[in-house]
Design a protein around this motif. Structure first.
Motif, short mmCIF file in Angstrom:
data_model
loop_
_atom_site.label_atom_id
_atom_site.label_comp_id
_atom_site.label_asym_id
_atom_site.label_seq_id
_atom_site.Cartn_x
_atom_site.Cartn_y
_atom_site.Cartn_z
N TRP A 1 2.17 1.78 -3.47
CA TRP A 1 1.12 2.29 -4.35
C TRP A 1 0.84 3.77 -4.09
O TRP A 1 0.62 4.54 -5.00
CB TRP A 1 -0.17 1.49 -4.18
N CYS A 2 0.84 4.15 -2.81
CA CYS A 2 0.59 5.56 -2.46
C CYS A 2 1.68 6.45 -3.04
O CYS A 2 1.40 7.53 -3.56
CB CYS A 2 0.51 5.72 -0.94
N ALA B 1 -3.07 10.22 -0.79
CA ALA B 1 -1.82 10.41 -1.52
C ALA B 1 -2.06 11.22 -2.79
O ALA B 1 -1.26 12.09 -3.15
CB ALA B 1 -1.20 9.05 -1.88
N ARG C 1 -6.29 5.73 1.68
CA ARG C 1 -4.87 6.09 1.61
C ARG C 1 -4.47 6.54 0.21
O ARG C 1 -3.70 7.49 0.05
CB ARG C 1 -4.00 4.91 2.06
N LEU C 2 -4.99 5.86 -0.81
CA LEU C 2 -4.68 6.25 -2.19
C LEU C 2 -5.25 7.63 -2.50
O LEU C 2 -4.60 8.45 -3.15
CB LEU C 2 -5.21 5.21 -3.17
N GLN C 3 -6.47 7.89 -2.04
CA GLN C 3 -7.08 9.20 -2.27
C GLN C 3 -6.29 10.29 -1.55
O GLN C 3 -6.07 11.38 -2.10
CB GLN C 3 -8.55 9.20 -1.81
N ARG D 1 -2.63 14.88 -1.84
CA ARG D 1 -1.36 15.52 -1.48
C ARG D 1 -0.57 15.89 -2.73
O ARG D 1 0.17 16.86 -2.73
CB ARG D 1 -0.53 14.59 -0.60
N VAL E 1 1.05 6.69 -6.78
CA VAL E 1 -0.10 7.56 -7.07
C VAL E 1 0.30 9.03 -6.91
O VAL E 1 -0.05 9.87 -7.72
CB VAL E 1 -1.31 7.20 -6.17
N GLY E 2 1.04 9.33 -5.84
CA GLY E 2 1.49 10.70 -5.62
C GLY E 2 2.31 11.24 -6.77
O GLY E 2 2.17 12.40 -7.17
N CYS F 1 -8.38 3.69 -10.48
CA CYS F 1 -8.16 2.49 -9.67
C CYS F 1 -9.19 1.44 -10.07
O CYS F 1 -10.38 1.60 -9.80
CB CYS F 1 -8.29 2.81 -8.18
N VAL G 1 0.84 -1.20 0.00
CA VAL G 1 0.00 0.00 0.00
C VAL G 1 0.87 1.25 0.00
O VAL G 1 0.60 2.21 -0.73
CB VAL G 1 -0.97 0.00 1.21
N ALA G 2 1.95 1.24 0.78
CA ALA G 2 2.86 2.39 0.83
C ALA G 2 3.49 2.62 -0.55
O ALA G 2 3.62 3.77 -0.99
CB ALA G 2 3.93 2.17 1.88
#
Length: 128
Positions: A36-37, A74, A70-72, A77, A40-41, A52, A33-34
């Motif tokens: 992927w974030c 990232a 978390r993806l949203q 941000r 995505v960022g 997604c 997940v980290a």
């Protein structure tokens, strides 16, 4: 006969957002997940969109909601957002229940009229 070279990739449509495919029913590791974030960022830098594909998530739970949140985050941000492709009705219900509003492919964006909708004009209406 020759032509001048042109910049950019010839076979890439700049308006087609990148797609991130979430895996099937199993739980995801935190390091996945980290990663992927972070991806995505980078992809949304400057206001982009990442699609997604959640079609493989058939039995959604709070784990899937956490990943999407978390993806949203990232994406926000990085100045962009995520858009869901092929969400199951249960996933949409769960996202609505926890108050996570995400755009779904094929739906009009917030503040935009739906496609193929026209305003009716009455013959007695005055012009503004």
């Amino acid at each position: 006969m020759s032509s001048a070279p042109h910049g950019g990739l010839p076979d890439v449509d700049a308006r087609t957002p990148p797609v991130l495919v979430l895996p099937g029913p199993g739980p995801l590791a935190r390091d996945e997940v980290a990663g992927w974030c972070a991806a995505v960022g980078e992809l949304v830098a400057g206001g982009g969109v990442v699609v997604c594909d959640v079609g493989a998530v058939r039995a959604p739970g709070l784990g899937a909601v956490e990943v999407l949140a978390r993806l949203q985050l990232a994406a926000r941000r990085g100045g962009g957002r995520i858009r869901l492709r092929a969400p199951a009705p249960g996933l949409l219900s769960l996202l609505d229940l926890v108050g996570l509003r995400l755009q779904v492919e094929g739906q009009a964006e917030e503040g935009e009229p739906a496609l193929a909708v026209e305003e009716a004009v009455e013959t007695g209406d005055t012009a503004l």
